[in-house]
Design a protein around this motif. Structure first.
Motif, PDB file in Angstrom:
ATOM      1  N   CYS A   1      -5.736  -2.015   5.834  1.00  0.00           N
ATOM      2  CA  CYS A   1      -4.982  -2.777   4.829  1.00  0.00           C
ATOM      3  C   CYS A   1      -3.848  -3.566   5.485  1.00  0.00           C
ATOM      4  O   CYS A   1      -3.608  -4.728   5.128  1.00  0.00           O
ATOM      5  CB  CYS A   1      -4.421  -1.832   3.759  1.00  0.00           C
TER       6      CYS A   1
ATOM      7  N   LEU B   1     -12.873   0.536   0.449  1.00  0.00           N
ATOM      8  CA  LEU B   1     -11.961  -0.384  -0.252  1.00  0.00           C
ATOM      9  C   LEU B   1     -12.726  -1.240  -1.258  1.00  0.00           C
ATOM     10  O   LEU B   1     -12.202  -1.605  -2.309  1.00  0.00           O
ATOM     11  CB  LEU B   1     -11.228  -1.264   0.765  1.00  0.00           C
TER      12      LEU B   1
ATOM     13  N   GLU C   1     -13.370   0.904  -4.236  1.00  0.00           N
ATOM     14  CA  GLU C   1     -12.129   1.096  -4.993  1.00  0.00           C
ATOM     15  C   GLU C   1     -11.625  -0.207  -5.606  1.00  0.00           C
ATOM     16  O   GLU C   1     -10.502  -0.271  -6.124  1.00  0.00           O
ATOM     17  CB  GLU C   1     -11.045   1.694  -4.078  1.00  0.00           C
ATOM     18  N   ASN C   2     -12.441  -1.251  -5.448  1.00  0.00           N
ATOM     19  CA  ASN C   2     -12.137  -2.543  -6.056  1.00  0.00           C
ATOM     20  C   ASN C   2     -10.861  -3.192  -5.518  1.00  0.00           C
ATOM     21  O   ASN C   2     -10.187  -3.948  -6.217  1.00  0.00           O
ATOM     22  CB  ASN C   2     -12.047  -2.405  -7.582  1.00  0.00           C
ATOM     23  N   VAL C   3     -10.538  -2.879  -4.276  1.00  0.00           N
ATOM     24  CA  VAL C   3      -9.378  -3.505  -3.633  1.00  0.00           C
ATOM     25  C   VAL C   3      -9.771  -4.880  -3.108  1.00  0.00           C
ATOM     26  O   VAL C   3      -8.963  -5.806  -3.087  1.00  0.00           O
ATOM     27  CB  VAL C   3      -8.858  -2.621  -2.483  1.00  0.00           C
TER      28      VAL C   3
ATOM     29  N   LEU D   1      -9.242 -10.558  -1.361  1.00  0.00           N
ATOM     30  CA  LEU D   1      -8.271  -9.501  -1.648  1.00  0.00           C
ATOM     31  C   LEU D   1      -7.879  -9.590  -3.116  1.00  0.00           C
ATOM     32  O   LEU D   1      -7.363 -10.608  -3.570  1.00  0.00           O
ATOM     33  CB  LEU D   1      -7.041  -9.664  -0.750  1.00  0.00           C
ATOM     34  N   HIS D   2      -8.121  -8.507  -3.864  1.00  0.00           N
ATOM     35  CA  HIS D   2      -7.976  -8.586  -5.316  1.00  0.00           C
ATOM     36  C   HIS D   2      -6.533  -8.499  -5.780  1.00  0.00           C
ATOM     37  O   HIS D   2      -6.173  -9.032  -6.804  1.00  0.00           O
ATOM     38  CB  HIS D   2      -8.820  -7.507  -5.980  1.00  0.00           C
ATOM     39  N   ASN D   3      -5.705  -7.795  -5.005  1.00  0.00           N
ATOM     40  CA  ASN D   3      -4.312  -7.660  -5.433  1.00  0.00           C
ATOM     41  C   ASN D   3      -3.434  -7.384  -4.222  1.00  0.00           C
ATOM     42  O   ASN D   3      -3.445  -6.287  -3.666  1.00  0.00           O
ATOM     43  CB  ASN D   3      -4.202  -6.524  -6.461  1.00  0.00           C
TER      44      ASN D   3
ATOM     45  N   ASP E   1      -0.959  -4.350  -4.514  1.00  0.00           N
ATOM     46  CA  ASP E   1      -1.625  -3.075  -4.286  1.00  0.00           C
ATOM     47  C   ASP E   1      -1.831  -2.864  -2.792  1.00  0.00           C
ATOM     48  O   ASP E   1      -1.597  -1.781  -2.245  1.00  0.00           O
ATOM     49  CB  ASP E   1      -3.002  -3.057  -4.969  1.00  0.00           C
ATOM     50  N   LEU E   2      -2.303  -3.929  -2.136  1.00  0.00           N
ATOM     51  CA  LEU E   2      -2.622  -3.848  -0.715  1.00  0.00           C
ATOM     52  C   LEU E   2      -1.381  -3.483   0.090  1.00  0.00           C
ATOM     53  O   LEU E   2      -1.453  -2.694   1.037  1.00  0.00           O
ATOM     54  CB  LEU E   2      -3.179  -5.196  -0.247  1.00  0.00           C
TER      55      LEU E   2
ATOM     56  N   LEU F   1      -0.952   0.148  -0.168  1.00  0.00           N
ATOM     57  CA  LEU F   1      -1.952   0.861   0.628  1.00  0.00           C
ATOM     58  C   LEU F   1      -1.672   0.757   2.123  1.00  0.00           C
ATOM     59  O   LEU F   1      -2.086   1.611   2.898  1.00  0.00           O
ATOM     60  CB  LEU F   1      -3.350   0.304   0.341  1.00  0.00           C
TER      61      LEU F   1
ATOM     62  N   SER G   1      -1.100   5.560   1.815  1.00  0.00           N
ATOM     63  CA  SER G   1      -2.404   5.467   1.160  1.00  0.00           C
ATOM     64  C   SER G   1      -2.630   6.556   0.129  1.00  0.00           C
ATOM     65  O   SER G   1      -3.725   6.702  -0.389  1.00  0.00           O
ATOM     66  CB  SER G   1      -3.510   5.529   2.205  1.00  0.00           C
TER      67      SER G   1
END
Lengths: 245, 245
Positions: free
Chosen positions: B168, B215, B218-220, B231-233, B236-237, B240, B244
């Motif tokens: 991450c 990842l 986990e929908n990251v 990268l979805h967010n 959040d990243l 992480l 973690s």
DNA sequence: CGGGATCTTGAGGATGCTCAACGCTAGTGG
DNA sequence: CCACTAGCGTTGAGCATCCTCAAGATCCCG
């Protein structure tokens, strides 16, 4: 953030009128490129501090107002993760310069491990001096370059070496430093705790201790009184530091 | 030691008479502090090279005769242990300077990962220029300082972070670089192999791959075509990357 | 469309970590 | 001067993470 050095006068060391001229580590540090005249000017800029063990010099993220020169003792540099995991990025001995790796704020925290004597300079003062004395800036670039080379060796250690290789590499580096200072390269003082060594090598206290024991059993070293490690064969150690098979 | 660039003329890029003036990465590199006049002088010193993928630029231990500026492509810097274990110390993208961390010999090897365009300078030429243009030396010191700060972050990563946190952190740094270049910070190109990523993060190929899969589950992030990672967010990243749990 | 390289996934195992107890040592105060 | 104690170091047992070895899937280039 705390500012433990806010009132430095109280703790100033009682040395003579020109501490820099009498400085025992002068030839090892950046001062070595300066003339007598320039040195006395540096003197005026310096604040000499005496610190006891486990004192904070500055914290990661603090505004980087000062640069330092360690003249005695041991300083630990480290970074923390939010949950408290610690990575020691370096140990500073007498003669080491502190404050290279930073822009406006310190990139790591600095804490004394043993009682320490340290010279403190205002960053703005030194930067002014850099502008006037180009060879000083050149010396700084050299020092930064050396630190970078060392950091890259440490990346290799942390990323790819086994516990045994890490400890042997560490002991070897202490040995080399001792040699440079004129001390014995085989009877090495290891003044930091097992925990700090672990935090430097990316290991736990227990693994450091176990690895010491293993090396003792294999007759690579002895653990003497007072934190003195006796290294039985430096050539063997060099092999173990790169390839423990 | 091989010297793959021994005959550079053969491979010189066919750009116009003053490539530096037209350089697309000029504002990002050390050239940015130079005047038009100084720039044209730099031009005369520079050799412009085109390299294909997997070419050696130099090897650790080679005499450090040159400094470089990457203007296109991807370069991998790495160190090796005797048994072949590899630690990647950095990736260089367009605009990155190559040759800071060294004294007389290169402290690491440099190899192209993708086709690369690079400007090469003789070290002696640049050092002469440093003496004449102090602000250039100052700029170099700044760059060295920044590299040192980055290296220390990497020490923390290698010494104390989990596989997930490492990956991450890495993706986040790619995202930040993309953002700086003006590219999307959420649709990030990951042009290096899983193996190189592993060698950079102190992990194996398999662990890198597995962590990507985790990842994804986990929908990251999503793994799109052509080595593009979505990268979805980013917030959040960032969490992480440091912790973690 | 084929084939080599890269990536992914799985099963099993080793290194180093966690938790816990014990020993040593140095510094303190009686 | 010695006993006490707190911190540090050592050792042990069990476990988790990541590595190794292996096989299949996918991608990309010719």
């Amino acid at each position: 953030m705390d500012f433990p050095l806010k009132d430095p006068l109280k703790r100033q060391s009682g040395s003579g009128p020109s501490p820099c001229a009498a400085c025992t580590v002068r030839d090892w540090v950046f001062c070595s490129v300066l003339s007598e005249h320039e040195l006395s000017r540096l003197d005026e800029m310096a604040t000499h501090l005496d610190l006891s063990a486990k004192e904070t010099i500055f914290n990661e993220g603090d505004e980087a107002k000062h640069l330092f020169n360690v003249t005695e003792g041991l300083v630990k540099l480290y970074k923390l993760l939010p949950d408290g995991r610690e990575q020691v990025t370096g140990f500073l001995f007498a003669g080491d310069f502190l404050g290279i790796a930073m822009n406006d704020t310190y990139a790591y925290s600095a804490e004394t491990t043993q009682p320490v004597k340290i010279c403190r300079f205002k960053r703005s003062d030194l930067e002014q001096m850099f502008r006037e004395i180009p060879k000083l800036e050149n010396r700084m670039l050299n020092m930064a370059t050396n630190e970078l080379v060392q950091a890259q060796d440490q990346l290799l250690l942390l990323g790819r070496k086994t516990a045994k290789e890490r400890l042997c590499t560490f002991l070897l580096s202490l040995s080399k430093r001792a040699d440079k200072r004129g001390d014995s390269p085989t009877l090495v003082s290891v003044p930091m705790s097992r925990e700090s060594i672990g935090d430097y090598l990316g290991l736990t206290t227990e693994t450091v201790s176990r690895t010491f024991s293993k090396l003792k059993k294999e007759n690579v070293l002895s653990l003497n009184k007072g934190g003195i490690v006796e290294l039985h064969n430096l050539d063997d150690l060099m092999g173990l530091a790169e390839d423990s098979t």
